[in-house]
Structure formats: structure tokens, C-alpha cells
Scaffold this active site. Structure first.
Site, PDB file in Angstrom:
ATOM      1  N   HIS A 111       0.853  -1.187   0.000  1.00 25.04           N
ATOM      2  CA  HIS A 111       0.000   0.000   0.000  1.00 25.04           C
ATOM      3  C   HIS A 111       0.885   1.232   0.000  1.00 25.04           C
ATOM      4  O   HIS A 111       1.947   1.230   0.612  1.00 25.04           O
ATOM      5  CB  HIS A 111      -0.918   0.013   1.235  1.00 25.04           C
ATOM      6  CG  HIS A 111      -2.068   0.943   1.077  1.00 25.04           C
ATOM      7  ND1 HIS A 111      -1.973   2.279   1.350  1.00 25.04           N
ATOM      8  CD2 HIS A 111      -3.328   0.723   0.637  1.00 25.04           C
ATOM      9  CE1 HIS A 111      -3.132   2.847   1.093  1.00 25.04           C
ATOM     10  NE2 HIS A 111      -3.972   1.935   0.658  1.00 25.04           N
ATOM     11  N   ASP A 156      -8.016  -4.813  -0.084  1.00 25.10           N
ATOM     12  CA  ASP A 156      -8.519  -5.553  -1.230  1.00 25.10           C
ATOM     13  C   ASP A 156      -8.239  -7.042  -1.148  1.00 25.10           C
ATOM     14  O   ASP A 156      -8.886  -7.839  -1.827  1.00 25.10           O
ATOM     15  CB  ASP A 156      -7.924  -4.987  -2.523  1.00 25.10           C
ATOM     16  CG  ASP A 156      -8.560  -3.664  -2.880  1.00 25.10           C
ATOM     17  OD1 ASP A 156      -9.744  -3.512  -2.590  1.00 25.10           O
ATOM     18  OD2 ASP A 156      -7.870  -2.802  -3.431  1.00 25.10           O
TER      19      ASP A 156
HETATM   20  N1  ACO Z   1       4.119  -7.781  -4.989  1.00 26.71           N
HETATM   21  C1  ACO Z   1       5.466  -7.798  -5.133  1.00 26.71           C
HETATM   22  N2  ACO Z   1       6.271  -6.739  -4.936  1.00 26.71           N
HETATM   23  C2  ACO Z   1       5.697  -5.592  -4.597  1.00 26.71           C
HETATM   24  C3  ACO Z   1       4.297  -5.465  -4.413  1.00 26.71           C
HETATM   25  C4  ACO Z   1       3.511  -6.613  -4.622  1.00 26.71           C
HETATM   26  N3  ACO Z   1       2.187  -6.573  -4.469  1.00 26.71           N
HETATM   27  N4  ACO Z   1       3.992  -4.191  -4.062  1.00 26.71           N
HETATM   28  C5  ACO Z   1       5.162  -3.524  -4.020  1.00 26.71           C
HETATM   29  N5  ACO Z   1       6.185  -4.379  -4.329  1.00 26.71           N
HETATM   30  C6  ACO Z   1       7.635  -4.043  -4.301  1.00 26.71           C
HETATM   31  C7  ACO Z   1       8.027  -3.204  -5.500  1.00 26.71           C
HETATM   32  O1  ACO Z   1       8.474  -4.005  -6.574  1.00 26.71           O
HETATM   33  C8  ACO Z   1       9.142  -2.359  -4.908  1.00 26.71           C
HETATM   34  O2  ACO Z   1      10.302  -3.189  -4.802  1.00 26.71           O
HETATM   35  P1  ACO Z   1      11.763  -2.538  -4.988  1.00 26.71           P
HETATM   36  O3  ACO Z   1      11.896  -1.546  -3.859  1.00 26.71           O
HETATM   37  O4  ACO Z   1      12.683  -3.698  -4.896  1.00 26.71           O
HETATM   38  O5  ACO Z   1      11.769  -1.876  -6.342  1.00 26.71           O
HETATM   39  C9  ACO Z   1       8.685  -2.079  -3.470  1.00 26.71           C
HETATM   40  O6  ACO Z   1       7.845  -3.215  -3.145  1.00 26.71           O
HETATM   41  C10 ACO Z   1       7.907  -0.790  -3.301  1.00 26.71           C
HETATM   42  O7  ACO Z   1       6.798  -0.807  -4.216  1.00 26.71           O
HETATM   43  P2  ACO Z   1       6.258   0.459  -5.004  1.00 26.71           P
HETATM   44  O8  ACO Z   1       5.584  -0.019  -6.255  1.00 26.71           O
HETATM   45  O9  ACO Z   1       7.353   1.482  -5.114  1.00 26.71           O
HETATM   46  O10 ACO Z   1       5.193   1.011  -3.971  1.00 26.71           O
HETATM   47  P3  ACO Z   1       4.040   2.008  -4.322  1.00 26.71           P
HETATM   48  O11 ACO Z   1       3.733   2.723  -3.062  1.00 26.71           O
HETATM   49  O12 ACO Z   1       4.369   2.823  -5.524  1.00 26.71           O
HETATM   50  O13 ACO Z   1       2.827   1.033  -4.749  1.00 26.71           O
HETATM   51  C11 ACO Z   1       0.949  -0.369  -4.679  1.00 26.71           C
HETATM   52  C12 ACO Z   1       1.791   0.665  -3.929  1.00 26.71           C
HETATM   53  C13 ACO Z   1       0.544   0.178  -6.055  1.00 26.71           C
HETATM   54  C14 ACO Z   1      -0.330  -0.612  -3.882  1.00 26.71           C
HETATM   55  C15 ACO Z   1       1.759  -1.674  -4.829  1.00 26.71           C
HETATM   56  O14 ACO Z   1       2.100  -2.189  -3.560  1.00 26.71           O
HETATM   57  C16 ACO Z   1       1.015  -2.730  -5.644  1.00 26.71           C
HETATM   58  O15 ACO Z   1       1.112  -2.720  -6.874  1.00 26.71           O
HETATM   59  N6  ACO Z   1       0.267  -3.665  -4.971  1.00 26.71           N
HETATM   60  C17 ACO Z   1      -0.517  -4.645  -5.675  1.00 26.71           C
HETATM   61  C18 ACO Z   1      -1.819  -4.027  -6.154  1.00 26.71           C
HETATM   62  C19 ACO Z   1      -2.788  -3.767  -5.036  1.00 26.71           C
HETATM   63  O16 ACO Z   1      -3.034  -4.607  -4.180  1.00 26.71           O
HETATM   64  N7  ACO Z   1      -3.385  -2.574  -5.066  1.00 26.71           N
HETATM   65  C20 ACO Z   1      -4.411  -2.177  -4.087  1.00 26.71           C
HETATM   66  C21 ACO Z   1      -3.926  -1.069  -3.230  1.00 26.71           C
HETATM   67  S1  ACO Z   1      -5.123  -0.696  -1.991  1.00 26.71           S
HETATM   68  C22 ACO Z   1      -6.269   0.274  -2.766  1.00 26.71           C
HETATM   69  O17 ACO Z   1      -6.051   0.903  -3.764  1.00 26.71           O
HETATM   70  C23 ACO Z   1      -7.556   0.297  -2.157  1.00 26.71           C
END
Ligand code: ACO
Length: 428
Positions: free
Chosen positions: A307, A364
Site C-alpha cells: 500500500h 482488497d
Molecule cells: N508484490 C510484489 N512486490 C511488490 C508489491 C507486490 N504486491 N507491491 C510492491 N512491491 C515491491 C516493488 O516491486 C518495490 O520493490 P523494490 O523496492 O525492490 O523496487 C517495493 O515493493 C515498493 O513498491 P512500489 O511499487 O514502489 O510502492 P508504491 O507505493 O508505488 O505502490 C501499490 C503501492 C501500487 C499498492 C503496490 O504495492 C502494488 O502494486 N500492490 C498490488 C496491487 C494492489 O493490491 N493494489 C491495491 C492497493 S489498496 C487500494 O487501492 C484500495
């Protein structure tokens, strides 16, 4: 404590005022920086940018706190009704008994939609995703209520637009689903409450009536409350930025519905169940999918994990997880996909990759599971989220208008070609 920070650049000093919120959150006000120094700030994804001051929701991602208008989400989810919470979020105070009765009666009275809507609905092929249909239908409200186009009208008229939108949303949502599956639409029954009415419009058919199960309708009430508002997320920021051009409430909310649809935002609840189904079809090997999620060369992400703001736990996920366990037990649901979800969650919570990056199950992850147990079809999961988030979008749009905020228009750092001269097509 200093009430400004200093920026030193090319021999000059610029003072940046410090803005402090009621929970002692601090921010640097850079609104005059460009005028004084020619500098802008850059922050892709607005990870570190406050776009507004807002009095609606407080959240602390480190401590896992979420409060609507000061009231903890745990208390509201336990004790309140969705329409009461909607009133609180939009108008700032819990309604008195009389106010709640009037509000509920107004919303119940306006659930019916104009018959001409059916012709719009019929224009969509069946099998259309209900999110696309819903956003189109919400925009179409502008055609039926042209007075809503001018958001600077009286407070009473704005209230009417708000009542209509909240009242008609479950009808439009259920009708979007009926269109998808090619069934006749079901009219609202104003003897039922908000959630019960929606469930009936979803599941009743001409051949069979529908009895609202109180377990299902209680769970739905809780889910709607938990989704009702979440400050400046992707869809809410979209609503504010569209509304900042003085677009109408319906146009702004329709844009929010589209922003919510993406799998990185509200679409994640659908993506979670699809992911779990895929893992099941592939033999149920959760380790394989954990490895894929960690592999930087593989685009696969563990949907429902991570998140932008919650880095310890998502308080909504905690409440939903408990509710999901209760509902599944009460309804006697035994679903192999749930076992996969549990195994995946346990393994991820112990895996250094997820622990180091503070990736926890988000709202979610569990909402998809509970919707499935309630019999809501997968394509409707994000629509359920949109129904829940509606009070938040409305409140943020209203606050933005009341505060007279300027049009949203970010800047950029240009990285393209310098000036060059046109070359005739025959000489290229
Ligand atoms: N699975 C695997 N790796 C992940 C995930 C995941 N679900 N989420 C983040 N990471 C990793 C990224 O690859 C990144 O790794 P790195 O530092 O080695 O490059 C690190 O964790 C940080 O992730 P970011 O993408 O920079 O975090 P950001 O804050 O931009 O994204 C997000 C948040 C979009 C929610 C992300 O965690 C994601 O894509 N999750 C899956 C989709 C999801 O569940 N979305 C619902 C969010 S809740 C809502 O909207 C109600």
C-alpha cells in the site's frame, strides 16, 4: 520549532513556510517557490506531495490509524450504518436522530431512475464490464439533471445532486450487472435499507424473488463503511482535479470511477480473486507465485499486498479479515480459493522480501474474499468499492468547491528535443 525551512540555491536563500495539521503533520509550503526562484519541485506519483489541506480523513500509515472526521474507523464499522457514515463524511458531523431520518428518507425516495436510462443501458453490449457501464451511467445523470451542471448553485441544489447520486448509485450499479448477464433489471424496493435494496436489485429475477439475508446485509454495511473515504488516493485526487475545473459532481465522480477501476487501485479486489483462481488452476503451488512476485524480471505482483501509505498494517484489512472469518463461518462457506489465500498470506508475512519492503495484505486482499462469500460476482467487486467510496468522493469534491481551490494543473520538467526545424516529408 521553526515555522519555516530554508532552501539555499545558487547563493540565494528561500524561506518555505511550514504548515502544521491538527495531528501535527508538517508540510513545506512551496506554492510561491517558482515565482521567487524559478524552481519547481518534482515528485512522480505525488509520493511526497500534499495536494490540499483537508478536514475529512486522518490516516497515519505507520501506526495504522484511520479516522473519518475524527471518529476511528473501528468504532464506525462496529456501530454505525453506511448512510450515517456518509452524512458524517460529507457534512462533517454525525447526524442527529431527526437529521438521519430525513437523510435516509431523502435517499430512499430518490432510488428510482428515469425510464430513459434503460435505453442507454440497452446500448451497451451484454458482457460489458459493469465499471465502464457504471461510469457512463453516472455521467449520463448530467443529461437528466442539467441543473447539476453548474456546481456554484445554492447549497440546497448541491445537496439535491448529492442525494440523487447516493440514492441512484446502487440502482445504476445493479443495473450495470443485470446488463452484463443479460437479465431484466429489477426496480428498487424502498421498504428495504440501502444495502438490502441493492442486493435485491442484483439477485432477484422475474422467476424468483429475493429474501435479504441479514448476515449478508450486515457484512455489506461494514464493507461499504470501510471503503467510504480514504483521503487523497488515486480516484479521490482524480475527482478533485476534475472538479477543480468546475466540472459537475456527476462528471467528477464518473472520472473517479474510472480511476478506481485500475488493478493497482480498486481493481485489485477483482485481481486478487483472479490471481487466487489462477494459482488454484495451476495446482495450488503458492511458493511458485511468491517466487514470481519477488522476481524483478517477472511483471507478476502479489495482488492485494502493499500500500502506498500503510507500511505496517491496513486497519481496514484487520476489520475485514475478522468480518470475513465470521461471515464465512456463519454462511458455512467452504472455498478452496480461501485456503490458497491463507497459505499465501502466511508465507508472504514471513518472507524477508515482503517484510523488508513492508508489504502487508491491504483491504482488497480480504474484500475480494468476502464479496465472493456473499455471492457477489467477481466483475462486480470494483463496483462495490465504488459504491462504498461514493461519500468520500462527494465530500472531497464539496470541500474543494467550498474552499474555492484553484484549478489543478501540475508542472513538469521537459526532457524532449530542443528546438529543431521542420523537414519536408520528401527529404526525411
Ligand atoms: N508484490 C510484489 N512486490 C511488490 C508489491 C507486490 N504486491 N507491491 C510492491 N512491491 C515491491 C516493488 O516491486 C518495490 O520493490 P523494490 O523496492 O525492490 O523496487 C517495493 O515493493 C515498493 O513498491 P512500489 O511499487 O514502489 O510502492 P508504491 O507505493 O508505488 O505502490 C501499490 C503501492 C501500487 C499498492 C503496490 O504495492 C502494488 O502494486 N500492490 C498490488 C496491487 C494492489 O493490491 N493494489 C491495491 C492497493 S489498496 C487500494 O487501492 C484500495
Amino acid at each position: 520549532m521553526s515555522d519555516f525551512a530554508e532552501l539555499h540555491y545558487e547563493g540565494q536563500t528561500y524561506k518555505l513556510p511550514v504548515v502544521v495539521g491538527t495531528e501535527n503533520e508538517k508540510a513545506l509550503d512551496i506554492s510561491k517557490l517558482r515565482g521567487e526562484s524559478g524552481l519547481i519541485t518534482i515528485d512522480p506519483g505525488f509520493k511526497n506531495t500534499g495536494s490540499t489541506k483537508s478536514a475529512i480523513t486522518f490516516l497515519d500509515g505507520e501506526k495504522g490509524i484511520l479516522r473519518y472526521r475524527g471518529y476511528p474507523i473501528e468504532q464506525l464499522a462496529e456501530k454505525s450504518s453506511f448512510l450515517e457514515v456518509a452524512y458524517l463524511i460529507i457534512f462533517g458531523e454525525l447526524p442527529t436522530k431527526a437529521e438521519l431520518e430525513e437523510w435516509t428518507s431523502d435517499i430512499t425516495y430518490h432510488t428510482l431512475i428515469h425510464e430513459d436510462f434503460k435505453r442507454i443501458l440497452e446500448g451497451f453490449p451484454s458482457n460489458s464490464h459493469p465499471m465502464g457501464v457504471l461510469s457512463s451511467l453516472v455521467t449520463s445523470l448530467t443529461a437528466f439533471y442539467p441543473e447539476s451542471l453548474d456546481p456554484s448553485r445554492s447549497a440546497d441544489e448541491v445537496r439535491m445532486s448529492i442525494v440523487r447520486l447516493l440514492a441512484k448509485m446502487p440502482t445504476l450499479a445493479a443495473w450495470s450487472y443485470k446488463n452484463e448477464i443479460g437479465q431484466p433489471t429489477v426496480y428498487p424496493d424502498n421498504n428495504l435499507d440501502y444495502g438490502g435494496n441493492f442486493l435485491r436489485m442484483m439477485f432477484a429475477t422475474p422467476a424468483e424473488g429475493f429474501e435479504v439475508d441479514p448476515i449478508v446485509s450486515d457484512a455489506l454495511n461494514k464493507l461499504l463503511i470501510l471503503h467510504a473515504e480514504h483521503e487523497q488516493n488515486c480516484s479521490t485526487s482524480t475527482v478533485r482535479i476534475v472538479g477543480s475545473s468546475h466540472a459537475s459532481l456527476y462528471a467528477s465522480v464518473s472520472a473517479g470511477i474510472n480511476a478506481l477501476w485500475g488493478p493497482l487501485h480498486g481493481g485489485a479486489n477483482q485481481a486478487v480473486i483472479e490471481m487466487l483462481e489462477n494459482i488454484k488452476a495451476d495446482g495450488g503451488d503458492t511458493d511458485k507465485y511468491l517466487a514470481k512476485a519477488k522476481d524483478k524480471d517477472d511483471p507478476f505482483r502479489l495482488m492485494g499486498f502493499g500500500h502506498r501509505v500503510y507500511k505496517n498494517f491496513d486497519p481496514r484489512a484487520r476489520i475485514i479479515k475478522k468480518a470475513a472469518d465470521e461471515v464465512l463461518a456463519k454462511l458455512g462457506v467452504n472455498d478452496p480459493v480461501l485456503d490458497i489465500a491463507k497459505r499465501l498470506e502466511e508465507a508472504a508475512l514471513q518472507d524477508p522480501y515482503f517484510v523488508e519492503r513492508k508489504l502487508y495484505p491491504n483491504v482488497d486482499f480480504y474484500s475480494g474474499i468476502i464479496y465472493r462469500a456473499l455471492g457477489i460476482p467477481t466483475n462486480m467487486f470494483t463496483v462495490m468499492f465504488a459504491m462504498g467510496r461514493l461519500p468520500g468522493w462527494i465530500a472531497q469534491w464539496r470541500e474543494m468547491r467550498k474552499n474555492g481551490e484553484p484549478i489543478g494543473r501540475p508542472r513538469q520538467v521537459y526532457t524532449g528535443e530542443n528546438e529543431r526545424h521542420y523537414v519536408d516529408v520528401n527529404q526525411r
